[in-house]
Design an enzyme around this catalytic site. Structure first.
Site, short mmCIF file in Angstrom:
data_model
loop_
_atom_site.label_atom_id
_atom_site.label_comp_id
_atom_site.label_asym_id
_atom_site.label_seq_id
_atom_site.Cartn_x
_atom_site.Cartn_y
_atom_site.Cartn_z
N GLU A 174 -5.53 9.56 -0.52
CA GLU A 174 -5.90 8.06 0.03
C GLU A 174 -7.00 7.72 -1.43
O GLU A 174 -7.16 6.52 -1.89
CB GLU A 174 -6.50 7.57 1.16
CG GLU A 174 -5.49 7.70 2.35
CD GLU A 174 -4.19 6.69 2.27
OE1 GLU A 174 -4.30 5.78 1.18
OE2 GLU A 174 -3.70 6.89 2.82
N HIS A 210 0.78 -1.11 -0.04
CA HIS A 210 -0.11 0.08 -0.08
C HIS A 210 0.87 1.05 -0.01
O HIS A 210 0.75 1.90 -0.89
CB HIS A 210 -0.90 -0.03 1.19
CG HIS A 210 -1.74 1.31 1.29
ND1 HIS A 210 -2.69 1.79 0.76
CD2 HIS A 210 -1.37 2.36 2.22
CE1 HIS A 210 -2.98 3.04 1.02
NE2 HIS A 210 -2.13 3.62 1.93
FE LIG Z 1 -1.99 5.42 2.76
#
Ligand SMILES: [Fe+2]
Length: 293
Positions: free
Chosen positions: A175, A129
């Protein structure tokens, strides 16, 4: 990503700024294989969905699917492009530590990788991620400046007690942000580009609302951390995102936010620029295809 609620200093073995050695030579063949699997899954879904800046960044950093990157080598390439480096941290770090790293153009990345049975879901941001999702965008000079501005803004928001609002800006841009382009909506948010299922859902599913980015609107909108988003915000350009962030006087904005109510996550406001009005069918049916952020 940061998390509140920490007390005390860094864990044993970490430096005062919470950084740790990445320990690249300690990764197992299985851990590298997990990276390769995740990389290949994303390589299938991202062309035509991720924005140009992200895809260009992947290429510029040589982030091939050969295994977990060595942060030193990666940082050397990234630093030549935009002055950013990637530093290893044990997981989530306190807000003030996170902001200080960003304000100094250092991106803190978890050094661990999810288990092979957690490809679609994990609680804490891992190296896939953090590195695959976040670092390619840091090769874009405008986005690189935005991330630094966010770090500086975080320090200011903490002192003014409005971190809850600022965190929503991070969430709905860094995000889970979408970018409007002449070819259609494209993904730039790390939480999306590192998730196979949400990369498709965010653009193609009829459930979520897709609404034009407005700083104050975003800062009044809560988000969910346990499942696909119910609303995505679309910026017209990365330049716009940076420009709005650096030109806004946050003191009066925070004063207004202190007296303003939250906007329900599924709401469409009269002055929203609506790209798609979602059915919310996915959330109404119970959702639960969670994604990492
Ligand atoms: Fe993140």
């Amino acid at each position: 990503m940061s998390a509140g609620g920490f007390s005390g200093g860094p864990p044993e073995g970490a430096a005062a700024d919470w950084t740790i050695p990445q320990g690249w030579s300690a990764y197992t063949a299985q851990e590298h294989a997990t990276w390769v699997t995740l990389y290949e899954r994303q390589a299938e879904v991202l062309p035509g969905r991720a924005c140009e800046a992200f895809l260009k960044g992947l290429h510029a950093l040589d982030l091939h699917g050969e295994g977990i990157p060595d942060f030193e080598q990666l940082s050397d390439k990234l630093e030549r492009l935009t002055g950013w480096r990637v530093v290893a941290v044990p997981g989530l770090v306190p807000d003030e530590v996170f902001f200080d790293h960003l304000a100094h153009r250092r991106f803190p990345a978890g050094n661990f990788i999810r288990r092979a049975d957690q490809l679609d879901y994990l609680q804490e941001p891992d190296v896939f991620h953090d590195v695959f999702g976040h670092v390619p965008m840091l090769t874009d000079p405008v986005f690189a400046d935005y991330m630094q501005a966010y770090g500086k803004g975080g320090q200011r928001a903490m002192s003014m007690g409005r971190l809850r609002n600022l965190a929503r800006l991070y969430w709905y841009t860094v995000e889970f942000g979408l970018l409007g382009t002449p070819e259609g909506l494209r993904i730039y948010g790390a939480g999306i580009v590192s998730s196979r299922t949400e990369s498709v859902f965010c653009l193609e599913d009829p459930s979520p609302n897709r609404i034009g980015f407005d700083l104050e609107r975003v800062m009044r909108t809560p988000y969910r951390i346990d499942d696909f988003q119910q609303v995505y915000f679309v910026v017209p350009s990365l330049d716009h995102l940076l420009e709005v962030t650096v030109s806004t006087d946050f003191a009066p904005l925070y004063d207004r936010l202190a007296g303003a109510s939250d906007i329900p996550i599924t709401a469409v406001q009269p002055d929203d620029r609506v790209f798609t009005r979602g059915t919310q069918a996915y959330a109404k049916a119970g959702g639960r295809l969670a994604t990492a952020a």
